[in-house]
Design an enzyme around this catalytic site. Structure first.
Site, PDB file in Angstrom:
ATOM      1  N   ALA A  14       0.804  -1.228   0.000  1.00 28.25           N
ATOM      2  CA  ALA A  14       0.000   0.000   0.000  1.00 28.25           C
ATOM      3  C   ALA A  14       0.835   1.276   0.000  1.00 28.25           C
ATOM      4  O   ALA A  14       0.321   2.356  -0.245  1.00 28.25           O
ATOM      5  CB  ALA A  14      -0.932   0.006   1.213  1.00 28.25           C
ATOM      6  N   ARG A  19      10.499   7.543  -3.106  1.00 27.53           N
ATOM      7  CA  ARG A  19      11.835   7.688  -3.687  1.00 27.53           C
ATOM      8  C   ARG A  19      11.940   7.151  -5.115  1.00 27.53           C
ATOM      9  O   ARG A  19      12.933   7.362  -5.794  1.00 27.53           O
ATOM     10  CB  ARG A  19      12.875   7.002  -2.787  1.00 27.53           C
ATOM     11  CG  ARG A  19      13.277   7.861  -1.599  1.00 27.53           C
ATOM     12  CD  ARG A  19      14.154   7.111  -0.628  1.00 27.53           C
ATOM     13  NE  ARG A  19      13.383   6.151   0.171  1.00 27.53           N
ATOM     14  CZ  ARG A  19      13.928   5.195   0.897  1.00 27.53           C
ATOM     15  NH1 ARG A  19      15.231   5.027   0.927  1.00 27.53           N
ATOM     16  NH2 ARG A  19      13.154   4.367   1.604  1.00 27.53           N
ATOM     17  N   LYS A  26       5.058   1.700  -6.664  1.00 27.83           N
ATOM     18  CA  LYS A  26       6.367   1.035  -6.627  1.00 27.83           C
ATOM     19  C   LYS A  26       6.288  -0.457  -6.951  1.00 27.83           C
ATOM     20  O   LYS A  26       7.089  -0.974  -7.733  1.00 27.83           O
ATOM     21  CB  LYS A  26       6.998   1.237  -5.246  1.00 27.83           C
ATOM     22  CG  LYS A  26       8.296   0.482  -5.063  1.00 27.83           C
ATOM     23  CD  LYS A  26       9.064   0.931  -3.852  1.00 27.83           C
ATOM     24  CE  LYS A  26       8.482   0.465  -2.557  1.00 27.83           C
ATOM     25  NZ  LYS A  26       9.358   0.803  -1.420  1.00 27.83           N
ATOM     26  N   GLN A  78      -6.100  -0.276   2.315  1.00 25.16           N
ATOM     27  CA  GLN A  78      -5.631   0.451   3.505  1.00 25.16           C
ATOM     28  C   GLN A  78      -5.676   1.944   3.178  1.00 25.16           C
ATOM     29  O   GLN A  78      -4.916   2.428   2.357  1.00 25.16           O
ATOM     30  CB  GLN A  78      -4.184   0.061   3.869  1.00 25.16           C
ATOM     31  CG  GLN A  78      -3.687   0.767   5.132  1.00 25.16           C
ATOM     32  CD  GLN A  78      -2.169   0.786   5.241  1.00 25.16           C
ATOM     33  OE1 GLN A  78      -1.457   0.557   4.268  1.00 25.16           O
ATOM     34  NE2 GLN A  78      -1.677   1.065   6.425  1.00 25.16           N
ATOM     35  N   TYR A 372       7.934  -7.459 -47.056  1.00 24.42           N
ATOM     36  CA  TYR A 372       6.890  -7.414 -46.036  1.00 24.42           C
ATOM     37  C   TYR A 372       5.842  -8.457 -46.394  1.00 24.42           C
ATOM     38  O   TYR A 372       5.218  -8.399 -47.468  1.00 24.42           O
ATOM     39  CB  TYR A 372       6.225  -6.035 -45.957  1.00 24.42           C
ATOM     40  CG  TYR A 372       4.995  -6.098 -45.081  1.00 24.42           C
ATOM     41  CD1 TYR A 372       5.121  -6.435 -43.736  1.00 24.42           C
ATOM     42  CD2 TYR A 372       3.716  -5.897 -45.591  1.00 24.42           C
ATOM     43  CE1 TYR A 372       3.999  -6.560 -42.923  1.00 24.42           C
ATOM     44  CE2 TYR A 372       2.589  -6.022 -44.782  1.00 24.42           C
ATOM     45  CZ  TYR A 372       2.749  -6.352 -43.447  1.00 24.42           C
ATOM     46  OH  TYR A 372       1.645  -6.488 -42.657  1.00 24.42           O
ATOM     47  N   ASN A 383       9.486 -19.825 -52.653  1.00 27.19           N
ATOM     48  CA  ASN A 383      10.601 -18.879 -52.608  1.00 27.19           C
ATOM     49  C   ASN A 383      10.082 -17.485 -52.927  1.00 27.19           C
ATOM     50  O   ASN A 383       9.527 -17.254 -53.998  1.00 27.19           O
ATOM     51  CB  ASN A 383      11.660 -19.311 -53.640  1.00 27.19           C
ATOM     52  CG  ASN A 383      12.959 -18.547 -53.430  1.00 27.19           C
ATOM     53  OD1 ASN A 383      12.943 -17.350 -53.117  1.00 27.19           O
ATOM     54  ND2 ASN A 383      14.083 -19.219 -53.601  1.00 27.19           N
ATOM     55  N   SER A 411      11.366 -11.090 -57.723  1.00 34.25           N
ATOM     56  CA  SER A 411      11.701  -9.914 -56.913  1.00 34.25           C
ATOM     57  C   SER A 411      10.796  -8.735 -57.221  1.00 34.25           C
ATOM     58  O   SER A 411      10.321  -8.580 -58.347  1.00 34.25           O
ATOM     59  CB  SER A 411      13.142  -9.493 -57.178  1.00 34.25           C
ATOM     60  OG  SER A 411      13.998 -10.518 -56.756  1.00 34.25           O
TER      61      SER A 411
HETATM   62  C1  UD1 Z   1      10.310  -2.010   6.993  1.00 39.52           C
HETATM   63  C2  UD1 Z   1      10.449  -2.313   8.486  1.00 39.52           C
HETATM   64  C3  UD1 Z   1      11.928  -2.446   8.851  1.00 39.52           C
HETATM   65  C4  UD1 Z   1      12.599  -3.476   7.958  1.00 39.52           C
HETATM   66  C5  UD1 Z   1      12.336  -3.165   6.480  1.00 39.52           C
HETATM   67  C6  UD1 Z   1      12.816  -4.308   5.619  1.00 39.52           C
HETATM   68  C7  UD1 Z   1       8.562  -1.201   9.543  1.00 39.52           C
HETATM   69  C8  UD1 Z   1       8.102  -0.046  10.318  1.00 39.52           C
HETATM   70  N1  UD1 Z   1       9.864  -1.250   9.251  1.00 39.52           N
HETATM   71  O1  UD1 Z   1      10.904  -0.726   6.776  1.00 39.52           O
HETATM   72  O2  UD1 Z   1      12.072  -2.824  10.201  1.00 39.52           O
HETATM   73  O3  UD1 Z   1      13.985  -3.509   8.218  1.00 39.52           O
HETATM   74  O4  UD1 Z   1      10.934  -3.014   6.219  1.00 39.52           O
HETATM   75  O5  UD1 Z   1      12.671  -4.007   4.257  1.00 39.52           O
HETATM   76  O6  UD1 Z   1       7.789  -2.087   9.225  1.00 39.52           O
HETATM   77  N2  UD1 Z   1       3.323  -0.410   3.564  1.00 39.52           N
HETATM   78  C9  UD1 Z   1       1.954  -0.467   3.561  1.00 39.52           C
HETATM   79  N3  UD1 Z   1       1.239   0.462   4.284  1.00 39.52           N
HETATM   80  C10 UD1 Z   1       1.843   1.408   5.013  1.00 39.52           C
HETATM   81  C11 UD1 Z   1       3.254   1.468   5.024  1.00 39.52           C
HETATM   82  C12 UD1 Z   1       3.960   0.536   4.288  1.00 39.52           C
HETATM   83  O7  UD1 Z   1       1.374  -1.336   2.911  1.00 39.52           O
HETATM   84  O8  UD1 Z   1       1.122   2.189   5.657  1.00 39.52           O
HETATM   85  C13 UD1 Z   1       4.067  -1.399   2.774  1.00 39.52           C
HETATM   86  C14 UD1 Z   1       4.974  -0.789   1.741  1.00 39.52           C
HETATM   87  O9  UD1 Z   1       4.275  -0.637   0.503  1.00 39.52           O
HETATM   88  C15 UD1 Z   1       6.078  -1.826   1.620  1.00 39.52           C
HETATM   89  C16 UD1 Z   1       6.120  -2.444   3.015  1.00 39.52           C
HETATM   90  O10 UD1 Z   1       4.905  -2.115   3.641  1.00 39.52           O
HETATM   91  O11 UD1 Z   1       5.753  -2.832   0.687  1.00 39.52           O
HETATM   92  C17 UD1 Z   1       7.286  -1.912   3.839  1.00 39.52           C
HETATM   93  O12 UD1 Z   1       7.154  -0.521   3.983  1.00 39.52           O
HETATM   94  P1  UD1 Z   1       8.399   0.442   3.810  1.00 39.52           P
HETATM   95  O13 UD1 Z   1       7.914   1.830   3.937  1.00 39.52           O
HETATM   96  O14 UD1 Z   1       9.181   0.068   2.620  1.00 39.52           O
HETATM   97  O15 UD1 Z   1       9.168   0.071   5.165  1.00 39.52           O
HETATM   98  P2  UD1 Z   1      10.732   0.135   5.391  1.00 39.52           P
HETATM   99  O16 UD1 Z   1      11.116   1.526   5.718  1.00 39.52           O
HETATM  100  O17 UD1 Z   1      11.418  -0.531   4.273  1.00 39.52           O
HETATM  101 MG    MG Z   2      10.957  -0.953   2.216  1.00 43.62          MG
END
Ligand code: UD1
Ligand code: MG
Length: 469
Positions: A14, A19, A26, A78, A372, A383, A411
């Protein structure tokens, strides 16, 4: 032996992925032919899950549409996105009445293998833990949550980098973001997570400290190949993950008997197969569901998309081949463009600067140069001469050209479809063919040549006379 408990998969997908600087969510970015999310679901499938739930949020319509062909996958919204703990809580209704193990995956962590997930679940089953955390030892742990262990060595909590002290940041054991949970106590406990932290988010890793306070067992399983937990948060990480997937596929092919002249430059998608003793030159891309037979050679710079090649096929340099079947021992290229719906018979030949579209070539048929051929059937051993064009489109509709067995098209002929050229018939070079050509006939569709004797000499004389004026 006790039967293993049912496995339920939840994938977090979600988040925004700020970045990536992209309009596309993503998890829909692709690496080695599949979206990041599809890689995760494909690996999860190896656990034969009882249910699969994907948590969607940011650009959820795109993500849900992307999963439309997977009837066994449920999506849950979510909204707003308040963190990973909040995200998992959204799956509660979808999993109501279920029991067993919930394996939590992240939609942006695509390199995990089925063996890794099985090992996590095996540890979880063996320890009977309420939660099992996958951890990894990283030389550069920057960005990850760190694993805090008590004196006896048991995990006591996980701290996010932004909330960590300097000593905690020095810890090299990180949270992979992949967990196995016993479903029974999970959702009740998730409600206990607060949001007092640097990001004001509900952190799923905070569940670990809650479980420890409740004296529940929390196990850890440390992944031996730490590179597998690599997540994608930027374009640079996307490229790195794609490179690792390509090199994994290249290694698998080489192990099965395929020669790659320079594996680092060969891009082979997940789901491609190549038979033994085939040779792939630098810069070859094999995409989609492409299958290549045994003893084929594909020279530099060719891209094959959903192509199927028999055995002993040669693809010379710089061809684009899409949704096309190529029979045994056929030869294609250099610089051929085989568009969707084409079929090349065994030992047929398609040479340089030839474009085919929905064209079916019989065994041993040849189109060697600059043609073509679209919406056409070409018989065995026919041919087709250089520069032959099928005029298949009248501005409104497409029409068929049928060329018989053993026919010879001279041709620079234009074949105005719909038109049929009979078996073993000839078409004179330079003809425009608008009428059916019977079998064994010669069609001449051009004006007869006239020679005007002395014309050039008379012209020169005229020019000389006028220049003296
Ligand atoms: C998270 C972990 C971190 C771990 C890392 C590994 C948490 C708070 N931290 O950090 O400990 O080392 O993953 O990769 O969990 N997502 C949702 N809803 C939200 C927020 C995030 O679905 O409200 C999803 C994102 O799309 C993603 C995943 O959860 O697929 C992880 O979220 P991301 O923001 O990438 O967490 P990290 O900072 O990588
Ligand atoms: Mg992550």
């Amino acid at each position: 032996m006790p039967t293993p408990s049912p496995v339920h998969i939840v994938v977090l997908a979600a988040g925004k992925g700020t970045r990536m600087k992209s309009a596309r969510p993503k998890v829909l970015h692709e690496a080695a032919g599949l979206s990041l999310l599809r890689h995760v679901l494909r690996t999860a499938d190896a656990l034969s899950p009882t249910s699969t739930t994907v948590i969607v949020g940011h650009e959820h319509a795109q993500v849900t549409a992307h999963l439309a062909d997977l009837p066994d996958v449920t999506t849950v919204l979510q909204e707003p996105q308040l963190g990973t703990g909040h995200a998992l809580l959204q799956a509660e209704a979808a999993l109501a009445g279920r029991f067993g193990t919930l394996v939590l995956l992240s939609g942006d962590v695509p390199l995990l293998t089925p063996a890794t997930l099985s090992a996590l679940v095996a540890t979880h089953d063996a320890t009977g833990a309420a939660a099992t955390v996958m951890t990894a030892m990283l030389e550069r742990p920057t960005g990850y949550g760190r694993i805090i262990r008590a004196e006896g060595g048991d995990i006591s909590r996980i701290v996010e980098e932004r909330d960590a002290s300097q000593t905690e940041r020095d810890i090299k054991e990180v949270n992979a973001g992949i967990y196995a949970f016993d479903l029974a106590p999970l959702f009740e406990a998730l409600r206990g997570i607060g949001a007092t932290n640097a990001q004001n988010e509900y952190y799923l890793p905070d569940l670990i400290a809650i479980y420890r306070q409740q004296r529940r067992t929390v196990a850890t399983w440390t992944i031996p190949h730490a590179a597998e937990v690599r997540g994608v948060n930027s374009r640079a990480e996307l490229a790195e993950v794609a490179r690792l997937l390509y090199s994994r596929n290249a290694d698998d092919l080489m192990a099965s008997g395929v020669t790659l002249i320079n594996p680092a430059t060969t891009c082979i998608d997940v789901g491609v197969s190549v038979g033994a003793d085939s040779i792939l030159y630098p810069g070859v891309m094999l995409q989609g569901h492409t299958s290549v037979g045994r003893e084929c050679t594909i020279y530099p710079g060719s891209r094959l998309v959903n192509a199927s090649l028999g055995d002993g096929v040669t693809v010379l340099d710089h061809c684009l081949i899409t949704d096309t079947h190529i029979g045994h021992q056929a030869q294609v290229g250099p610089f051929a463009h085989l568009r969707p719906g084409s079929r090349l018979g065994n030992k047929s030949k398609v040479g340089n600067f030839v474009e085919l579209k929905k064209a079916s070539l019989g065994d041993g048929a040849k189109i060697n140069h600059l043609s073509y051929v679209g919406d056409a059937t070409v018989g065995d051993k026919a041919n087709i001469g250089a520069g032959t064009i099928t005029c298949n489109y009248d501005g409104a509709h497409k029409h068929q050209t049928v060329i018989g067995t053993g026919a010879f098209v001279g041709s620079n002929s234009t074949l105005v479809a719909p038109v049929t050229i009979g078996d073993n018939a000839y078409v004179a070079a330079g003809s425009t063919v608008t009428l059916p050509v019977p079998a064994d006939a010669l069609a001449v569709g051009r004006t007869r040549q006239q020679n005007k004797d002395g014309w050039a000499a008379r012209r020169r004389a005229r020019q000389q006379a006028s220049s003296h004026d």
